[in-house]
Design a protein around this motif. Structure first.
Motif, mmCIF file in Angstrom:
data_model
loop_
_atom_site.group_PDB
_atom_site.id
_atom_site.type_symbol
_atom_site.label_atom_id
_atom_site.label_comp_id
_atom_site.label_asym_id
_atom_site.label_seq_id
_atom_site.Cartn_x
_atom_site.Cartn_y
_atom_site.Cartn_z
ATOM 1 N N LEU A 131 -13.288 -17.535 -2.874
ATOM 2 C CA LEU A 131 -14.564 -18.383 -3.154
ATOM 3 C C LEU A 131 -14.208 -19.709 -4.520
ATOM 4 N N GLY A 132 -13.715 -20.021 -4.860
ATOM 5 C CA GLY A 132 -13.492 -20.635 -6.146
ATOM 6 C C GLY A 132 -14.318 -20.310 -7.865
ATOM 7 N N ILE A 133 -14.492 -19.366 -8.143
ATOM 8 C CA ILE A 133 -15.085 -18.718 -8.518
ATOM 9 C C ILE A 133 -14.133 -18.691 -10.296
ATOM 10 N N PRO A 134 -14.275 -19.368 -10.799
ATOM 11 C CA PRO A 134 -13.370 -19.031 -12.432
ATOM 12 C C PRO A 134 -13.819 -18.036 -13.158
ATOM 13 N N LEU A 135 -12.570 -17.707 -13.298
ATOM 14 C CA LEU A 135 -12.727 -16.444 -14.078
ATOM 15 C C LEU A 135 -13.488 -16.714 -16.016
ATOM 16 N N LYS A 136 -13.864 -15.497 -15.541
ATOM 17 C CA LYS A 136 -14.615 -15.982 -16.666
ATOM 18 C C LYS A 136 -14.773 -14.822 -18.363
ATOM 19 N N GLY A 137 -14.222 -15.618 -19.391
ATOM 20 C CA GLY A 137 -13.525 -14.419 -20.834
ATOM 21 C C GLY A 137 -12.169 -14.557 -21.000
ATOM 22 N N LYS A 138 -11.769 -13.623 -21.896
ATOM 23 C CA LYS A 138 -10.354 -13.746 -22.536
ATOM 24 C C LYS A 138 -9.212 -13.581 -21.672
ATOM 25 N N THR A 139 -8.426 -13.418 -21.495
ATOM 26 C CA THR A 139 -7.715 -13.368 -20.612
ATOM 27 C C THR A 139 -6.444 -12.850 -21.567
ATOM 28 N N GLY A 140 -5.303 -12.115 -21.014
ATOM 29 C CA GLY A 140 -4.398 -11.830 -21.093
ATOM 30 C C GLY A 140 -4.400 -10.452 -23.001
ATOM 31 N N ILE A 141 -5.684 -9.797 -22.639
ATOM 32 C CA ILE A 141 -6.116 -8.846 -23.667
ATOM 33 C C ILE A 141 -5.503 -8.076 -23.561
ATOM 34 N N GLN A 142 -4.217 -7.433 -22.887
ATOM 35 C CA GLN A 142 -3.623 -6.479 -22.578
ATOM 36 C C GLN A 142 -1.992 -6.760 -22.605
ATOM 37 N N HIS A 143 -0.725 -6.379 -22.852
ATOM 38 C CA HIS A 143 0.281 -6.430 -22.236
ATOM 39 C C HIS A 143 1.054 -5.681 -21.999
ATOM 40 N N LEU A 144 1.611 -5.137 -21.170
ATOM 41 C CA LEU A 144 2.620 -3.710 -21.437
ATOM 42 C C LEU A 144 3.209 -4.237 -20.230
ATOM 43 N N ILE A 145 4.536 -3.267 -20.640
ATOM 44 C CA ILE A 145 5.838 -3.331 -20.213
ATOM 45 C C ILE A 145 5.683 -1.883 -19.194
ATOM 46 N N ASN A 146 6.360 -2.098 -17.750
ATOM 47 C CA ASN A 146 6.077 -0.439 -16.684
ATOM 48 C C ASN A 146 7.780 -0.417 -16.430
ATOM 49 N N VAL A 147 7.836 0.772 -17.282
ATOM 50 C CA VAL A 147 9.172 1.450 -16.914
ATOM 51 C C VAL A 147 9.015 2.501 -15.996
ATOM 52 N N HIS A 148 10.099 2.617 -14.173
ATOM 53 C CA HIS A 148 9.717 3.835 -13.856
ATOM 54 C C HIS A 148 11.116 4.155 -14.463
ATOM 55 N N PHE A 149 10.687 6.255 -14.557
ATOM 56 C CA PHE A 149 12.334 6.244 -14.030
ATOM 57 C C PHE A 149 12.013 7.382 -13.727
ATOM 58 N N THR A 150 13.034 8.336 -13.776
ATOM 59 C CA THR A 150 13.009 9.718 -13.120
ATOM 60 C C THR A 150 13.080 11.021 -14.523
ATOM 61 N N CYS A 151 13.030 11.502 -14.128
ATOM 62 C CA CYS A 151 13.155 13.035 -15.043
ATOM 63 C C CYS A 151 12.667 14.596 -14.762
ATOM 64 N N PRO A 155 6.037 8.990 -34.268
ATOM 65 C CA PRO A 155 6.259 7.261 -35.131
ATOM 66 C C PRO A 155 7.378 6.700 -33.395
ATOM 67 N N GLU A 156 7.760 7.000 -32.848
ATOM 68 C CA GLU A 156 8.378 5.744 -32.073
ATOM 69 C C GLU A 156 7.911 5.497 -31.435
ATOM 70 N N VAL A 157 7.420 5.540 -30.093
ATOM 71 C CA VAL A 157 7.000 4.752 -29.641
ATOM 72 C C VAL A 157 5.449 5.137 -29.033
ATOM 73 N N VAL A 158 4.904 3.915 -28.755
ATOM 74 C CA VAL A 158 3.269 5.095 -27.795
ATOM 75 C C VAL A 158 2.956 3.817 -26.626
ATOM 76 N N GLY A 159 2.122 5.159 -25.859
ATOM 77 C CA GLY A 159 2.537 4.467 -24.421
ATOM 78 C C GLY A 159 2.231 5.769 -23.315
ATOM 79 N N VAL A 160 1.661 5.222 -22.357
ATOM 80 C CA VAL A 160 1.376 6.307 -21.305
ATOM 81 C C VAL A 160 2.033 6.813 -20.248
ATOM 82 N N VAL A 161 2.017 8.146 -20.070
ATOM 83 C CA VAL A 161 3.359 8.139 -18.774
ATOM 84 C C VAL A 161 2.336 8.337 -17.449
ATOM 85 N N VAL A 162 2.531 7.836 -16.646
ATOM 86 C CA VAL A 162 2.014 8.111 -15.468
ATOM 87 C C VAL A 162 2.655 8.736 -14.442
#
Length: 110
Positions: A15-35, A55-62
């Motif tokens: 629709l050609g509507i510009p994005l308002k507000g800040k961009t890039g407010i969070q940056h994540l690395i996504n690591v796929h693994f099996t355990c 102490p070694e890592v902060v993250g979310v396991v999905v």
């Protein structure tokens, strides 16, 4: 009209509507693994999201398929101090192992 398809909205762009507000407010690395051993520990209280703060890592396991141990770990990083290039396969593996190991125990100790 409501377009609820995210920050990179095809509806908004179409629709050609510009994005308002800040961009890039969070940056994540996504690591796929099996355990597969993860299910052994989580089966009594399964969840979709596991928040990790140690102490070694902060993250979310999905848990995409917990019974098969298929997961994605989302690890935040902080530009300009860090970039995607800092997260080599070896670094990502170490971070996932740190998330799944506590006190020398856990499914990733091997």
């Amino acid at each position: 009209l409501v377009g609820a398809d995210g920050a990179h909205s095809a509806v908004r762009q179409g629709l050609g509507i510009p994005l308002k507000g800040k961009t890039g407010i969070q940056h994540l690395i996504n690591v796929h693994f099996t355990c597969p051993r993860l299910w052994e520990l989580a089966s009594t209280n399964p969840a979709m999201l596991y928040f990790v703060f140690n102490p070694e890592v902060v993250g979310v396991v999905v848990a995409h398929d917990l019974e098969r141990g298929e997961c994605v770990m989302q690890i935040p990083f902080f530009p300009p101090q860090q970039s995607e290039a800092d997260f080599t396969p070896a670094v990502c593996e170490a971070l996932v192992r740190a998330a799944l190991t506590w006190g020398g125990e856990g499914p990733a100790r091997e």
